[in-house]
Write an enzyme that holds these catalytic residues in place. Structure first.
Site, PDB file in Angstrom:
ATOM      1  N   ASP A  29       0.865  -1.187   0.000  1.00 12.11           N
ATOM      2  CA  ASP A  29       0.000   0.000   0.000  1.00 12.11           C
ATOM      3  C   ASP A  29       0.896   1.230   0.000  1.00 12.11           C
ATOM      4  OD1 ASP A  29      -1.753   2.193   0.902  1.00 12.11           O
ATOM      5  OD2 ASP A  29      -3.209   0.597   1.276  1.00 12.11           O
ATOM      6  N   ILE A  30       0.570   2.182  -0.842  1.00 13.49           N
ATOM      7  CA  ILE A  30       1.423   3.368  -0.986  1.00 13.49           C
ATOM      8  C   ILE A  30       1.273   4.327   0.210  1.00 13.49           C
ATOM      9  CG2 ILE A  30      -0.110   4.933  -2.283  1.00 13.49           C
ATOM     10  CD1 ILE A  30       3.521   4.042  -3.188  1.00 13.49           C
ATOM     11  N   GLU A  88     -12.409   3.402  -1.245  1.00 13.68           N
ATOM     12  CA  GLU A  88     -11.631   4.288  -2.120  1.00 13.68           C
ATOM     13  C   GLU A  88     -11.449   3.671  -3.504  1.00 13.68           C
ATOM     14  OE1 GLU A  88      -7.836   5.525  -0.384  1.00 13.68           O
ATOM     15  OE2 GLU A  88      -7.033   5.826  -2.400  1.00 13.68           O
ATOM     16  N   HIS A  93     -10.143  -5.935  -2.553  1.00 14.28           N
ATOM     17  CA  HIS A  93      -8.779  -6.100  -2.039  1.00 14.28           C
ATOM     18  C   HIS A  93      -8.820  -6.326  -0.543  1.00 14.28           C
ATOM     19  CE1 HIS A  93      -9.758  -1.779  -2.098  1.00 14.28           C
ATOM     20  NE2 HIS A  93      -9.027  -1.649  -0.995  1.00 14.28           N
ATOM     21  N   HIS A  95      -6.556  -5.755   2.880  1.00 15.31           N
ATOM     22  CA  HIS A  95      -5.397  -5.115   3.504  1.00 15.31           C
ATOM     23  C   HIS A  95      -4.774  -6.126   4.468  1.00 15.31           C
ATOM     24  CE1 HIS A  95      -6.329  -0.751   2.593  1.00 15.31           C
ATOM     25  NE2 HIS A  95      -7.549  -1.250   2.447  1.00 15.31           N
TER      26      HIS A  95
HETATM   27  P1  5GP Z   1      -9.850   1.254   0.392  1.00 14.28           P
HETATM   28  O1  5GP Z   1     -10.467   1.175  -0.989  1.00 14.28           O
HETATM   29  O2  5GP Z   1      -9.628  -0.108   0.989  1.00 14.28           O
HETATM   30  O3  5GP Z   1     -10.618   2.175   1.291  1.00 14.28           O
HETATM   31  O4  5GP Z   1      -8.428   1.937   0.247  1.00 14.28           O
HETATM   32  C1  5GP Z   1      -7.620   1.716  -0.879  1.00 14.28           C
HETATM   33  C2  5GP Z   1      -6.171   1.596  -0.473  1.00 14.28           C
HETATM   34  O5  5GP Z   1      -5.417   1.575  -1.669  1.00 14.28           O
HETATM   35  C3  5GP Z   1      -5.641   2.770   0.373  1.00 14.28           C
HETATM   36  O6  5GP Z   1      -5.037   2.255   1.555  1.00 14.28           O
HETATM   37  C4  5GP Z   1      -4.631   3.456  -0.541  1.00 14.28           C
HETATM   38  O7  5GP Z   1      -3.489   3.930   0.144  1.00 14.28           O
HETATM   39  C5  5GP Z   1      -4.271   2.367  -1.524  1.00 14.28           C
HETATM   40  N1  5GP Z   1      -3.952   2.901  -2.840  1.00 14.28           N
HETATM   41  C6  5GP Z   1      -4.706   3.754  -3.570  1.00 14.28           C
HETATM   42  N2  5GP Z   1      -4.118   4.041  -4.746  1.00 14.28           N
HETATM   43  C7  5GP Z   1      -2.935   3.351  -4.738  1.00 14.28           C
HETATM   44  C8  5GP Z   1      -1.879   3.253  -5.691  1.00 14.28           C
HETATM   45  O8  5GP Z   1      -1.878   3.847  -6.764  1.00 14.28           O
HETATM   46  N3  5GP Z   1      -0.843   2.436  -5.347  1.00 14.28           N
HETATM   47  C9  5GP Z   1      -0.809   1.761  -4.170  1.00 14.28           C
HETATM   48  N4  5GP Z   1       0.270   0.985  -3.950  1.00 14.28           N
HETATM   49  N5  5GP Z   1      -1.783   1.827  -3.252  1.00 14.28           N
HETATM   50  C10 5GP Z   1      -2.841   2.625  -3.535  1.00 14.28           C
END
Ligand code: 5GP
Length: 131
Positions: A29-30, A88, A93, A95
């Site tokens: 995760d970035i 987001e 996915h 974590h």
């Molecule tokens: P969620 O959809 O589970 O709420 O969050 C998406 C996760 O993806 C976040 O923790 C965010 O930091 C990660 N994320 C979003 N865009 C990117 C990206 O371009 N590269 C990486 N490595 N992680 C990402």
């Protein structure tokens, strides 16, 4: 339009990859909550985890388990916490986050700022510990 994770899987957007097989992909995760925070993604672009068919859902968790075991060997921690949020990025996915206490899995916590070199070293170390 392809999700950002599909674009990462296809190599269009760079990432710190830790694992891949024909159906799944794992990368750092970035915006990590902890060193070693990984995202595990099915290559099939499905938004909601619970819309995966049973076989893919089960295989996805087995793949995540392999990655979690490799993270454990890389990052000292009490255990690997898992979370599914997906608010987001609309591409299922999981974590995987090294944790030592309940508060470590709070996504409202400030995220770590790591250098490209740190990300690369963590990813390489996790990858080297895959069975
Ligand atoms: P969620 O959809 O589970 O709420 O969050 C998406 C996760 O993806 C976040 O923790 C965010 O930091 C990660 N994320 C979003 N865009 C990117 C990206 O371009 N590269 C990486 N490595 N992680 C990402």
């Amino acid at each position: 339009m392809a999700s950002i994770f599909t674009r990462i899987i296809q190599g269009e957007i760079p990432c710190y990859k830790v694992a891949e097989d024909d159906r799944f992909f794992a990368f750092l995760d970035i915006n990590p909550l902890a060193k070693g925070h990984c995202l595990v993604v099915p290559k099939k672009e499905v938004d909601y985890l619970f819309d995966l068919d049973d076989e893919l859902f089960a295989a996805f968790h087995l793949f995540s388990k392999k990655v979690a075991r490799a993270i454990e060997k890389t990052v000292p921690c009490a255990r690997i916490g898992t979370a599914v949020i997906g608010l987001e990025v609309p591409h299922a996915h999981i974590h995987l986050v090294p944790i030592n206490g309940l508060g470590d899995l709070n996504f409202a916590n400030p995220k770590l700022k790591l250098t490209p070199d740190e990300f690369a070293k963590i990813a390489a170390s996790i990858a080297s510990h895959l069975d």
